[in-house]
Design a protein around this motif. Sequence first.
Motif, PDB file in Angstrom:
ATOM      1  N   GLY A 218      -1.611  -4.814   4.348  1.00  0.00           N
ATOM      2  CA  GLY A 218      -0.565  -3.616   4.396  1.00  0.00           C
ATOM      3  C   GLY A 218      -0.174  -3.082   2.979  1.00  0.00           C
ATOM      4  O   GLY A 218      -0.378  -1.965   2.861  1.00  0.00           O
ATOM      5  N   SER A 219       0.379  -3.860   2.145  1.00  0.00           N
ATOM      6  CA  SER A 219       0.551  -3.268   0.794  1.00  0.00           C
ATOM      7  C   SER A 219      -0.412  -3.219  -0.027  1.00  0.00           C
ATOM      8  O   SER A 219      -0.588  -2.336  -0.877  1.00  0.00           O
ATOM      9  CB  SER A 219       1.783  -4.264   0.105  1.00  0.00           C
ATOM     10  OG  SER A 219       3.041  -4.112   0.813  1.00  0.00           O
ATOM     11  N   ALA A 220      -1.405  -4.094   0.255  1.00  0.00           N
ATOM     12  CA  ALA A 220      -2.684  -3.955  -0.597  1.00  0.00           C
ATOM     13  C   ALA A 220      -3.317  -2.675  -0.344  1.00  0.00           C
ATOM     14  O   ALA A 220      -4.082  -1.986  -1.429  1.00  0.00           O
ATOM     15  CB  ALA A 220      -3.479  -5.219  -0.387  1.00  0.00           C
ATOM     16  N   ILE A 221      -3.429  -2.068   0.847  1.00  0.00           N
ATOM     17  CA  ILE A 221      -4.379  -0.948   0.949  1.00  0.00           C
ATOM     18  C   ILE A 221      -3.441   0.153   0.752  1.00  0.00           C
ATOM     19  O   ILE A 221      -3.857   1.471   0.262  1.00  0.00           O
ATOM     20  CB  ILE A 221      -4.696  -0.990   2.543  1.00  0.00           C
ATOM     21  CG1 ILE A 221      -5.919   0.029   2.722  1.00  0.00           C
ATOM     22  CG2 ILE A 221      -3.626  -0.881   3.535  1.00  0.00           C
ATOM     23  CD1 ILE A 221      -7.089   0.053   2.012  1.00  0.00           C
ATOM     24  N   ALA A 222      -2.168   0.078   0.576  1.00  0.00           N
ATOM     25  CA  ALA A 222      -1.271   1.169   0.563  1.00  0.00           C
ATOM     26  C   ALA A 222      -1.315   1.323  -1.105  1.00  0.00           C
ATOM     27  O   ALA A 222      -1.288   2.467  -1.499  1.00  0.00           O
ATOM     28  CB  ALA A 222       0.067   0.947   0.743  1.00  0.00           C
TER      29      ALA A 222
ATOM     30  N   ASP B 103      -8.219   4.874  -3.315  1.00  0.00           N
ATOM     31  CA  ASP B 103      -9.408   5.838  -2.658  1.00  0.00           C
ATOM     32  C   ASP B 103      -8.955   6.092  -1.007  1.00  0.00           C
ATOM     33  O   ASP B 103      -7.858   5.860  -0.479  1.00  0.00           O
ATOM     34  CB  ASP B 103     -10.698   4.955  -2.768  1.00  0.00           C
ATOM     35  CG  ASP B 103     -10.775   3.651  -1.908  1.00  0.00           C
ATOM     36  OD1 ASP B 103     -10.251   3.813  -0.789  1.00  0.00           O
ATOM     37  OD2 ASP B 103     -11.648   2.862  -2.166  1.00  0.00           O
ATOM     38  N   PHE B 104     -10.027   6.637  -0.469  1.00  0.00           N
ATOM     39  CA  PHE B 104      -9.945   7.445   0.810  1.00  0.00           C
ATOM     40  C   PHE B 104      -9.502   6.442   1.979  1.00  0.00           C
ATOM     41  O   PHE B 104      -8.719   6.958   2.812  1.00  0.00           O
ATOM     42  CB  PHE B 104     -11.038   8.172   1.151  1.00  0.00           C
ATOM     43  CG  PHE B 104     -12.013   7.382   1.573  1.00  0.00           C
ATOM     44  CD1 PHE B 104     -12.419   7.042   2.777  1.00  0.00           C
ATOM     45  CD2 PHE B 104     -12.987   6.675   0.738  1.00  0.00           C
ATOM     46  CE1 PHE B 104     -13.388   6.249   3.239  1.00  0.00           C
ATOM     47  CE2 PHE B 104     -13.995   5.924   0.863  1.00  0.00           C
ATOM     48  CZ  PHE B 104     -14.386   5.873   2.185  1.00  0.00           C
TER      49      PHE B 104
ATOM     50  N   ASN C 110      -4.307   4.459   6.478  1.00  0.00           N
ATOM     51  CA  ASN C 110      -3.519   2.996   6.712  1.00  0.00           C
ATOM     52  C   ASN C 110      -2.185   3.101   5.818  1.00  0.00           C
ATOM     53  O   ASN C 110      -1.745   1.730   5.560  1.00  0.00           O
ATOM     54  CB  ASN C 110      -4.405   1.902   6.225  1.00  0.00           C
ATOM     55  CG  ASN C 110      -5.648   1.694   6.905  1.00  0.00           C
ATOM     56  OD1 ASN C 110      -5.542   1.566   8.073  1.00  0.00           O
ATOM     57  ND2 ASN C 110      -6.904   2.162   6.505  1.00  0.00           N
ATOM     58  N   GLU C 111      -1.456   4.068   5.709  1.00  0.00           N
ATOM     59  CA  GLU C 111      -0.220   3.997   4.851  1.00  0.00           C
ATOM     60  C   GLU C 111       0.783   3.661   5.616  1.00  0.00           C
ATOM     61  O   GLU C 111       1.801   4.687   6.079  1.00  0.00           O
ATOM     62  CB  GLU C 111      -0.236   5.280   4.107  1.00  0.00           C
ATOM     63  CG  GLU C 111      -1.244   5.686   2.855  1.00  0.00           C
ATOM     64  CD  GLU C 111      -0.910   6.829   2.096  1.00  0.00           C
ATOM     65  OE1 GLU C 111      -0.982   6.892   1.035  1.00  0.00           O
ATOM     66  OE2 GLU C 111      -1.056   7.919   2.737  1.00  0.00           O
TER      67      GLU C 111
END
Length: 437
Positions: free
Chosen positions: A149-153, A157-158, A163-164
């Motif tokens: 969750g927070s890591a991908i936010a 990159d695209f 996934n925000e």
Amino acid sequence: MNGFAPEISNQYVVDLDKHVFHSWSVQESAPPIAIASAQGCSLWDFEGKQYLDFSSQLVNTNIGHQHPKVIDAIKAQAETLVTIAPATANVTRGEAAKRILDRAPDHFKKVFFTNAGADANENAIRMARQFTGRDKVLSAYRSYHGNTGSAIAATGDFRRVPNEYSRGHVHFFNPYLYRTEFNAQTEQQECERALQHLKRVIECEGPNAIAAIILETIPGTAGFLLPPEGYLQGVRELATEHGIQLIFDEVMVGFGRTGRWFAFEHFNVVPDLITFAKGVNSGYVPAGGVVISEPISEYFKSNFFMGGLTYSGHPLAMSAIVATLDAMEEEGIVRYADEVGNNILGPALIELMEKHETIGDIRGKGMFWALELVESRATREPLSNSKIASMKSKFAEKGLLTFIVNNRIHVAPPLIIKPNEIAQGVAIISQVLAEFD
């Protein structure tokens, strides 16, 4: 050679793989290579074809494949205690934490173990938010911090965009002179303008609202982007001035990859939290973690930490960490990565630029290099996706496993790679690039 029954074929394994849902991919893309076994820097398929691992898989098999000391340690741990809850005291977990802290700066006092790099970044962000009582997290557009969750936010990159779901994330541009966002002509200009840009982002977002700045010490998936001299020191000063916690994501570059135990050692700067995974035990058993500075450790002595994982500090993963770090120390692998990476691998790759117009830029440190490929050096237009896909296929045909992202070949072999293996891999890269010049 591969240790499997002769009736197992590549095709059988590829057919079995149709039951597997793969990450970051179109599910009906080209079939994967079937790997039967590995040793050192080499892998073999089920029909005996040999591949040279020039990417350490996903930049994690730092110590090479099937290191006997690590395999033996995992076996011994399995025979003694294969799993135990994280709240217990476990000797292997304690030994792993001690070894990591022994290699970190003195003011780091605790290690929180996770299952991978993504949840390491996740929990570092959580610690910073609890410690500061603030919410916002700043990170770079050219970054990758993981898939949770927070890591991908926090990722830039695209893959972030669909996934925000996590709150409070703000992005800024980190320095990258070859494709400067700041109209810079020199590394010094790029550094000064990138720091001014970050300063303005902090001012506009409200310094007292920002819990953390998270940066890959040297951005990996985004292109092995070496920060210019003075940049990380400047970020450290901004963070300190405003009480912001500085997190260095060392998931890809930690534990010898750049020729130091931690990549930030090159830049004379120390963060508040260090995240790690991959190289700490060469990926033999999934593991990651957060190395925690004394002020944050002290805070959580009397404040409840809102986080935990069932498999935090799993004994098999911890035994692999202990054996990997011990073997790296005994065999001088970090020093070797520094010497061979900077004196043999790097110069061999730089020489390619004289032969191939397709190469627009080369950058790196230790066993961590990137070749940026372009249609034209004059325009710096990235090499097309179709050419990159064809190139990747040709590398595999010639027995070279590479880590290709966008228009870049990321060269990050196991830290134990021999000079003759480097020459072999570089020769294959040169042969393939010649077809595209």
